[in-house]
Structure formats: structure tokens, C-alpha cells
Design a protein around this motif. Sequence first.
Motif, PDB file in Angstrom:
ATOM      1  N   UNK A 139       0.822  -1.216   0.000  1.00 17.04           N
ATOM      2  CA  UNK A 139       0.000   0.000   0.000  1.00 17.04           C
ATOM      3  C   UNK A 139       0.853   1.262   0.000  1.00 17.04           C
ATOM      4  N   UNK A 140       2.103   1.146   0.473  1.00 18.76           N
ATOM      5  CA  UNK A 140       2.982   2.313   0.557  1.00 18.76           C
ATOM      6  C   UNK A 140       4.084   2.304  -0.496  1.00 18.76           C
ATOM      7  N   UNK A 141       4.019   1.358  -1.418  1.00 22.16           N
ATOM      8  CA  UNK A 141       4.954   1.338  -2.524  1.00 22.16           C
ATOM      9  C   UNK A 141       6.355   0.885  -2.166  1.00 22.16           C
ATOM     10  N   UNK A 142       6.488   0.086  -1.084  1.00 13.66           N
ATOM     11  CA  UNK A 142       7.795  -0.471  -0.764  1.00 13.66           C
ATOM     12  C   UNK A 142       7.729  -1.996  -0.858  1.00 13.66           C
ATOM     13  N   UNK A 143       8.886  -2.622  -0.830  1.00 13.49           N
ATOM     14  CA  UNK A 143       8.960  -4.083  -0.954  1.00 13.49           C
ATOM     15  C   UNK A 143       8.887  -4.730   0.433  1.00 13.49           C
ATOM     16  N   UNK A 144       8.729  -6.045   0.451  1.00 21.72           N
ATOM     17  CA  UNK A 144       8.669  -6.750   1.722  1.00 21.72           C
ATOM     18  C   UNK A 144       9.181  -8.180   1.577  1.00 21.72           C
TER      19      UNK A 144
END
Length: 218
Positions: free
Chosen positions: A177-182
Motif C-alpha cells: 500500500x505504501x509502494x515499498x517491498x517486503x
Amino acid sequence: MRTHIVWDWNGTLLSDMPAVLGASNAALSLVGVAPMTLDEYRAQYEIPIPNFYHRLLGRMPSRDEWLELDDAFHVKYTELFPGCGLTPGAEELLTGWTAGGRSQSLLSMYEHEQLVPVVDGFGLTRHFVRVDGRRGASGGRKAEELAGHLAALGDGIDRQRTVLIGDAADDARAALSQGIKSVLWTGGSHTREKLVHVGVPVVDSLAEAVAVAEELAR
């Protein structure tokens, strides 16, 4: 800018699943749910947490029931917490990451005013450019808290090179949702079977999670 890791706390850096299970069973006993094993808990656990209770009760808890369950969980968790320790190897990974000139922060759904002294008590505060716990209502999703955490980090990080490491499907959804990877690891609140469907890398150790995070951010 180099890769930045946003670490989850409960079930990731903190090895607290026995306390979580004990607290969950204590809460659920109030509504007549039989004690679960850890494997049963991990197979059923879901966020938002009222949905987890829905699975076990066959209905959504009332507002009063939810408040009673949540309070009972936290009372028992606080009682059991002194038996919790860091996930093996976690401190060494944090130290190594900082020594490599890279940055990291901590974001937890544990209440902020309780989280900060706990992290400091483990001697870990020095590793993080920022430590944030939950400031909103208990039991919800992580996306809103992550948005605030990343906004506070501001220009100190490159979101294209930022990776969240956690143990729950909700961690990955918040990151998306925040445009980062995980990267998700299998040693916490969810079974591997529940994590692989999320569509992000799933690993079996925190060391592997860090290695994958670095690869993702290149």
C-alpha cells in the motif's frame, strides 16, 4: 542512498509466540473457545484481529466482547512477556546491517508507549533511526501506521530501496500500500502456507530475510 529495512517487532525480532499463544488462549477462554496449540493458532491467525476471533467463534464479536478480549489478551501478555527473548541471531543481524553503513527502523503494532522502553531494555534502540509503535486503536491493519512511519523518515530513505521484514501477511499488504517491498519469514504468527499466497518472498530465517531484502533493493 543504501537499502533501508523497516523491521517488524512481535514475532520477528522478538520471539514472543509462546506469550502470544498464552495470552490468546486466556482471552478466548472468556468466550468458551478451547485452548489452541501453536500450530492451530498460526493456521487460524488473521489481521484485523476481530476477524481472527470471528474464525474461532463463528461470528464477529460484539463491541463489548472485543474490548474484553483485547484487554484480557494484553493483561496476560504483560504477565508472560518477561519470558520472551530476541529471535536467535537478530541482534547480530542488526549490528551487521548498521556496520555496513545501511539504515534500519522499527515499526510495531505494539502500543508505542510500551514498545519504546522494551526495545531500549534489549539494548537495541541504538540500531534504529526511528522506533514507532501503534498510536491508533488496537487490532487493526498496519498500513496506516506504516504510512506515518515512512512519512516521518522522509528524505532520509529512498522508498525504492526500502524493504519491510515481517512475519504476517498484513506486513506485506501494508508495504504494498505504501509502494515499498517486503519479505516475510515463517517463524512468527503465520504458517508458510498462509504466507506464500501473498506474492512476496517467504523465507525461513531472518538472515535469509536480510539477504533477500538487499537483493530486492538493488
